[in-house]
Design an enzyme around this catalytic site. Sequence first.
Site, PDB file in Angstrom:
ATOM      1  N   SER A 111      59.774 -68.974  20.522  1.00  0.00           N
ATOM      2  CA  SER A 111      59.209 -69.975  21.424  1.00  0.00           C
ATOM      3  C   SER A 111      58.469 -69.270  22.546  1.00  0.00           C
ATOM      4  CB  SER A 111      60.324 -70.848  22.014  1.00  0.00           C
ATOM      5  OG  SER A 111      59.817 -71.727  22.993  1.00  0.00           O
ATOM      6  N   GLU A 113      60.358 -64.228  22.242  1.00  0.00           N
ATOM      7  CA  GLU A 113      60.018 -65.040  23.400  1.00  0.00           C
ATOM      8  C   GLU A 113      58.584 -64.761  23.850  1.00  0.00           C
ATOM      9  OE1 GLU A 113      64.519 -64.637  25.279  1.00  0.00           O
ATOM     10  OE2 GLU A 113      62.855 -63.484  26.111  1.00  0.00           O
ATOM     11  N   CYS A 114      57.790 -65.805  23.983  1.00  0.00           N
ATOM     12  CA  CYS A 114      56.448 -65.724  24.550  1.00  0.00           C
ATOM     13  C   CYS A 114      55.635 -64.611  23.884  1.00  0.00           C
ATOM     14  CB  CYS A 114      56.529 -65.551  26.060  1.00  0.00           C
ATOM     15  SG  CYS A 114      55.010 -66.010  26.926  1.00  0.00           S
ATOM     16  N   GLY A 115      55.422 -63.476  24.557  1.00  0.00           N
ATOM     17  CA  GLY A 115      54.666 -62.392  23.948  1.00  0.00           C
ATOM     18  C   GLY A 115      55.277 -61.909  22.650  1.00  0.00           C
TER      19      GLY A 115
END
Length: 420
Positions: A412, A319-321
């Site tokens: 994502s 997720e993200c990072g």
Amino acid sequence: MNAKFLIAAPTSGSGKTTIARGLMALLTLKGYKVQPFKCGPDYIDTKFHETVCGHPSINLDTFMASPEHVCELFAYYGEGADVCIVEGMMGLFDGYDRDKGSSAEIARVLDIPVVLVVDAKSAAYSMAALLSGFIHFREDIRFAGVIFNKVGSQRHFAMLQQVCEDLNIPCLGYLPKSTSLEQGSRYLGLDFSEKAESKELIELLENHVDWESLTRHIIPSVGTFHSQRGNILFPAWEQNVLLARNAESFSFIYQENIDRFGNVSFFDPEKDTHSFDGIDLLYLPGGYPEKHLEALVNNEAARKAIKDYAEQGGRIIAECGGMMYLCESIVTDDGEYPMCGVLPYKISARKEDRKLSLGYRSFVLDGKEYRGHEFHYTQFMGETPESIVQVYNAKGEPVPTPVFRYKNVLASYTHLYEIV
């Protein structure tokens, strides 16, 4: 005793985080077991809460979860606490669609009273009009009282007390003006690298706020909700999960997700190399990897092991990072830093490319709806890659956030609320 209340404000920047954090610290020092909660998807404020209370803060969000589930969370994590303090978000009635998802909706769902924190700088009796509007706007919101912030003098406070007397609402005290109480910030929110406790703040609250009334008299019921593990709240899942965890690089994760996993082990991608034998899921949550690129690059063994695990069909959620870490590289104003190379994309953290992407997200994959939140400034270099599904915001409008699947990797920019 099981006191419960929600701390909110008319607008962001009124001081609710400062006062919520201070009250949590003060009551903890007084010997109360304080269970912190946070309205909305915020990861930063919960870190302050955990620091001062000594145990995790729980997010309550009526977009990402049903009202029934929010009540389950509140009952489960609040069990055994002396005081449950819920910190609101933004203004009291600010939600993703009018007041849907707002702090007011959380207070209404939980049936707990609101402590309103009001910035009283440069105002006196005009506060009567503002407070009257908030108090009478919705009949289904109960108010425990008002705490005034940035009060200039005792004379100023006396005028504000008159406002509360005329409106027949308890005045719970005030915080005086003090530049030392202002929190620093980062581009993703409050700077949780700073020390969360403030001796000055705790002393001011103890001396100027009627904190005892919050513990002695605000003891409402939240209804009859069940909170057994393996039931609605925590579906049984006994798989072995390896979770990347670091104070900043990989730190944005909902406590509920951790508690839903059967067996969890942790490793720090900046320092550790972990065996993936017997691991059913590698979970790479978000954080600030762009702030620690040299350490991530130097731990080449961890990056290689993760890439090998992905290529061999290992299951990964990033997720993200965490997604950024799986990409080919991250580019900053100082240069390009190689990452795991699982995903063939480059991420820009350069100042010239900074662009805020913010909001709730939802998408359907393999017949299941996923909900979460997106909050970042980094961007893909070049054109945005193609997504395997269409992602939507809270109002059902399509957004260009991509979701990737590579072998058994799901990645994502969206921070997912529920992992299954």
